[in-house]
Each structure stands twice: as C-alpha cells, then as structure tokens.
Design a protein around this motif. Structure first.
Motif: not given
Length: 414
Positions: A106-115
């Motif tokens: 979930a964190k990986t997806v969020l970090l990609s989204l915020i990037d």
C-alpha cells in the motif's frame, strides 16, 4: 446493423484517442489498463465483422460494449467532474491492500501516486495514517502538513498534527497549531480541550480559562468543559468560580465523581465539614476514588470526634488500598485510633483503573491547600495566644517597674 457498427466504431476510436492522449499528457501508466480494455472491445468488434455469427452472441456484444464504450466513457465522465481517475484507482487499490493487511505494498502504491501527483490530498492523508500506525511520528507529521497544504480546510489534520507534536514533546508548537485551528474553526471541541490542557500543563491558567470559556459558547452544557474550567480556576486559587464550575459539571453528569471530590476539598477549605462529608460519601460510588473518599471521611470523623466511624472508614481505606496504612500511621490526627487499624486486604482485589494525571494533580493540589489553610488557622490561634502572653508579660513588667519606682521613692523619704 451497419449503422450500429458505424456508431460503435466512431465512439470506440474516439474514446481510445481521448484516453491515449491522457496517457501521453499525464505520463501515467494507470491509463494503459483502460486502453487494453478498449483494445479488447475493438478487437471483438473486428472479429465479429470478419467471422460473421461466431461472435454475434449477446455475451460477446455485452463484453464488447462494456470494454470499448462503457468503461472508457465512465473514466472520461469521472475526470470531467474534476476527479483524477488515476488517483481514484490508486486509492481504491491502496484500501484493498490495507484490507488484506499488506501495508508495505500500500505504501509503495501511495509513494508512486504522490510522486506523479504531489498535490494528491487523499494520497498524503493515507500515507500519514500508515506512518502513524507504524510509529513514524515525524514522517506522519510531514504528510499531514502536506495534506493541509493541499486542503486548507482539513481541520482534522491540523488537530492530528498538534496531537503528534504533543507526543514528541513539542508542546509550544502544538499550542501554536491549536490556536491557529481555533482561530479558523472556533467550535472545534477537541482542539479546545487539548489546548486548555496544554496551557494548564505550562501553568498558563488564565489563558486556559479563556479557551474553555470560548468553547462553552458552542457547547454550553458540556460537563468536561466545566470540569476543566474548574481545574483552571482552582490553580488560580479562584475557589468561588471553581466551585461553581464543579457544581455545573456534576449537575450535568451525576457520575462525574472527580468534580464531587474537588467540591469536597473546597468545602474543607471553607471548613464546611457537613458539605465535605456529603460529597466524599458520594465519591464512595467511584472505584477510582473509593479509597481516597474513605480516608478523607475518616479524617472528618476524627475532627468531629466520632472515633468509631473514623476507625471503620480508615480500615476501609486500608482494605481497598494498603498504602493508606503508612499514610494514616504518619498523621498525628489518627494517633488516638492507630491501635485499632487493621491490615486486611481484599484477596480478590480487582485491578483499579488509574486516574488521569490531571485529576491526580488537582486533587493533590486541593489536599495541600486544605493543609495550608489548616496550618494558617492553627498559626492564627497560636498568634492570638502569643499576643495574650505578650500582653500579660507586658503588664507584669509594668507592675515591676511601678513597684521599683515606689520603693525608690520610699527610700528617698527615709
């Protein structure tokens, strides 16, 4: 039939071009999945044209329209309303992963989204909550700050930042954050309570009184606000206003025994033993205050010279909380009954809930105040005795001087 095919192809290719342009413009791979679905629908249509009735079934038609027209159409409609479809898809994916317990993914997806989308309010919020659960307080604060930057009306994040700053020991920063929050949203109840408590911790009691009074404008029958206000007034030694606030708090919530205990202490300060006895007796219903109340009642009965009751209540206090044995033994007030104290402790004693530090602090403060008032009274009595003795000694000195003068006069005559 031909008209239907013509319209389908026009719509399908138009939607494909629109979605493809979004992919190129945003450089967002999330749109590839939509393009793949569209390609499947267009391929099914092409195969139907080539093979005739083989792909003419209702199921094939439904699949063809859903993949090539309906899904892409929904995506474009969502974006037309101002919602970022890619962000929405990522958030749905994150919530699904969190439901499965896969926090790392979930964190990986969020970090990609915020990037991709640094202004993603929901992305920062979810990431902040994940960091908070993991104990990464500083990272959580950073993400909450970013969410506030994305949405200036996100007052809950303001409050959360203040809470986390408090946990880090940065109380001045927490106070500033809460003051800003209440400036923009004065009716935010939790912020008023937390700000008032922090100000009391720093002994800024007048400011705390102002905060609680402002909060009462929006919640005029809130017992917690009246109780907190009573504590602030107590620390200012404004016992009249403190008493009024405790009484209001207790009238709103009859089970608010902390307020009744404080009222009993205030009654002792005013030397009203009957009122103090009444409130301490009500506190016997509280598991947290039961031992304290028995102890205080024992003291009252010693003052009233009702030794039987004092013995009974002192033993009750010791039975509930054995530490009171040492306390009572040290007090001169209990000297006449010390030989009657027992050390029986409940064998099935339940673990009692710990009182909050705030309640312990204010109760200790009031108990110390009662002691100071009592000492002052005793000192006043001693001063009066000393004054009387001084007067007596002064009279004796005058008498001696007069006698001496008379003797001298008599000697001179002879």
């Amino acid at each position: 039939m031909l008209i239907e095919k013509f319209i389908f192809n026009i719509l399908a290719f138009s939607l494909f071009i629109i979605v493809f342009s979004k992919l190129i413009r945003k450089n967002d791979t999330n749109y590839i999945s939509i393009l793949v679905l569209e390609a499947i629908g267009i391929l099914l249509n092409f195969l139907e044209l080539l093979a005739g009735g083989i792909f003419a079934s209702n199921i094939a038609k439904v699949l063809m329209y859903v993949t090539a027209i309906i899904i892409p159409g929904i995506v474009i409609l969502i974006e037309y309303t101002g919602t970022n479809f890619s962000e929405l898809l990522s958030i749905i994916c994150v919530k699904f992963l969190l439901a499965l317990g896969d926090r790392r993914a979930a964190k990986t997806v969020l970090l990609s989204l915020i990037d991709k989308y640094p202004e993603s309010y929901k992305g920062h919020m979810l990431l902040a909550k994940i960091y908070e659960k993991e104990g990464g307080t500083r990272k959580a604060i950073d993400e909450y700050v970013k969410s506030v930057d994305c949405n200036k009306r996100d007052y809950d994040s303001y409050y959360k930042i203040a809470e986390l700053l408090q946990n880090l020991g940065k109380k001045d920063e927490a106070i500033t954050m809460l003051q800003n929050l209440l400036h923009n949203k004065p009716e935010y109840y939790d912020a008023s309570i937390l700000l008032g408590d922090l100000l009391c911790e720093q002994e800024r009691f007048k400011e705390a009184v102002s905060v609680y009074q402002d909060a009462l404008k929006y919640r005029p029958v809130d017992f917690e606000l009246y109780y907190s206000l009573g504590i602030a007034y107590t620390r200012l030694n404004d016992f009249a206003n403190a008493k009024e606030c405790y009484e209001k708090a207790a009238s709103i919530n009859h089970k608010l025994y902390g307020a009744k205990y404080n009222l009993a202490q205030l009654a002792l300060i005013e030397e009203d033993l009957e009122e103090a006895e009444k409130y301490f007796a009500e506190c016997l219903m509280s598991e947290e205050l039961e031992a304290k109340a028995y102890y205080q009642l024992a003291k009252i009965y010693m003052v009233k010279e009702e030794k039987d009751k004092a013995i009974l209540f002192a033993n009750k206090a010791i039975e509930i909380d054995p530490s009171y044995l040492k306390i009572i033994v040290k007090e001169k007030l209990f000297d006449p009954i010390k030989e009657y104290l027992t050390v029986s402790v409940k064998m099935d004693e339940k673990e009692r809930k710990k009182q909050s530090e705030r309640d312990e602090m204010i109760q200790k403060y009031l108990e110390e105040t009662v002691g100071i008032v009592k000492d002052l009274n005793e000192n006043e009595q001693q001063n009066k005795v000393n004054e009387k003795l001084d007067k007596i000694f002064s009279k004796e000195e005058v008498k001696k001087e007069k006698t001496k003068e008379d003797n001298d006069i008599q000697k001179e005559k002879f």
